[in-house]
Design a protein around this motif. Structure first.
Motif, PDB file in Angstrom:
ATOM      1  N   SER A  36      -0.787  14.846  12.378  1.00 21.78           N
ATOM      2  CA  SER A  36      -1.282  13.271  12.833  1.00 21.78           C
ATOM      3  C   SER A  36      -1.298  12.847  14.116  1.00 21.78           C
ATOM      4  CB  SER A  36      -0.462  12.554  11.548  1.00 21.78           C
ATOM      5  OG  SER A  36       0.913  12.356  12.274  1.00 21.78           O
ATOM      6  N   GLN A  39      -5.323  14.078  18.348  1.00 26.48           N
ATOM      7  CA  GLN A  39      -6.579  13.706  18.361  1.00 26.48           C
ATOM      8  C   GLN A  39      -7.750  14.358  18.841  1.00 26.48           C
ATOM      9  OE1 GLN A  39      -7.183   9.412  18.686  1.00 26.48           O
ATOM     10  NE2 GLN A  39      -5.171   9.113  17.759  1.00 26.48           N
ATOM     11  N   TRP A 150      -0.417   2.264  11.153  1.00 31.58           N
ATOM     12  CA  TRP A 150      -0.013   3.504  10.566  1.00 31.58           C
ATOM     13  C   TRP A 150      -0.705   3.889   9.218  1.00 31.58           C
ATOM     14  CZ3 TRP A 150       1.970   3.297   5.734  1.00 31.58           C
ATOM     15  CH2 TRP A 150       2.494   1.854   5.361  1.00 31.58           C
ATOM     16  N   GLN A 153      -3.788   6.353   9.270  1.00 37.10           N
ATOM     17  CA  GLN A 153      -3.414   7.615   9.619  1.00 37.10           C
ATOM     18  C   GLN A 153      -2.642   8.541   8.550  1.00 37.10           C
ATOM     19  OE1 GLN A 153      -1.690   7.951  13.679  1.00 37.10           O
ATOM     20  NE2 GLN A 153      -1.947   5.794  13.685  1.00 37.10           N
ATOM     21  N   GLU A 156      -5.163   9.330   5.681  1.00 37.40           N
ATOM     22  CA  GLU A 156      -6.060  10.356   6.173  1.00 37.40           C
ATOM     23  C   GLU A 156      -5.604  11.777   6.039  1.00 37.40           C
ATOM     24  OE1 GLU A 156      -8.811  11.574   9.865  1.00 37.40           O
ATOM     25  OE2 GLU A 156      -7.583   9.848  10.043  1.00 37.40           O
ATOM     26  N   VAL A 188       4.535   7.272  11.793  1.00 40.61           N
ATOM     27  CA  VAL A 188       3.580   7.934  10.972  1.00 40.61           C
ATOM     28  C   VAL A 188       4.367   9.206  10.413  1.00 40.61           C
ATOM     29  CG1 VAL A 188       1.484   9.105  10.912  1.00 40.61           C
ATOM     30  CG2 VAL A 188       1.591   7.047  12.304  1.00 40.61           C
TER      31      VAL A 188
END
Length: 205
Positions: A36, A39, A150, A153, A156, A188
């Motif tokens: 997480s 990217q 958050w 994220q 996902e 997160v």
């Protein structure tokens, strides 16, 4: 031995990420919490542990050196393979693992998918004296308490692990009521761990 990687993230998948290090795409297995933080297109550093088998060499990546160090202690235990070690760190922070091992808290390990009471008892027995709590404070917030930062994220990450978006959203809603202190951090990785513990136990926080 490869102890860390720094490069551009090429791709992030369900359980892995590919990091381009000087033209070499390095496949790294990681926890949802670590993934997480990655990217595609951005530079990142992950701390790694290489597991060598007769027919393979596999890299496992972690957001912190402490996670990697605890992972390496975990996989030294008979019956704990790298996948199980990774699963433990997906549910518990390194300090939580240290505390559970030190206090012989078998219930903490049974919260991890695939670990039953007997396996948990063996784990705490073999970890005796190997993992000592550091007394370290909780990880600092990475996004504040604003859910708009958050929540997408975390959802996902959960859907990437196979949960439906409806279940993920419902779990986070329940978690906000059951464990507001964790949610308030906006961290997160910590929120994701709490959500995974809830979902793995068959409850909604």
């Amino acid at each position: 031995m490869i102890s860390s990687l720094t490069g551009t993230v090429q791709a992030v998948a369900l359980n892995t990420a590919v990091i381009d290090v000087n033209g070499f795409g390095m496949l790294v297995n990681a926890t949802p919490g670590t993934l997480s933080t990655l990217q595609a297109g951005r530079e990142a550093t992950v701390f790694t542990s290489m597991v060598v088998r007769e027919d393979s060499m596999t890299l496992f990546g972690f957001a912190t050196a402490e996670e990697r160090d605890v992972f390496e202690v975990l996989v030294s235990v008979s019956g704990i393979g790298p996948r199980t070690g990774l699963a433990i760190l997906a549910v518990h922070s390194p300090e939580e693992v240290r505390i559970a091992a030190n206090t012989k808290d078998t219930a903490a390990f049974t919260k991890v998918s695939g670990i039953g009471p007997k396996g948990a008892s063996r784990i705490v027995l073999e970890l005796n004296g190997k993992l000592i709590p550091t007394g370290a404070p909780a990880a600092p917030s990475t996004g504040g308490g604003n859910a708009s930062v958050w929540e997408p994220q975390v959802i996902e990450a959960l859907t990437g692990l196979g949960w439906s978006e409806k279940d993920a959203t419902s779990t986070l809603k329940s978690l906000s009521k059951a464990d507001p202190d964790v949610v308030a951090t906006g961290n997160v990785a910590e929120i994701l761990r709490a959500a995974l513990r809830s979902m793995s136990s068959g409850t909604r926080a």
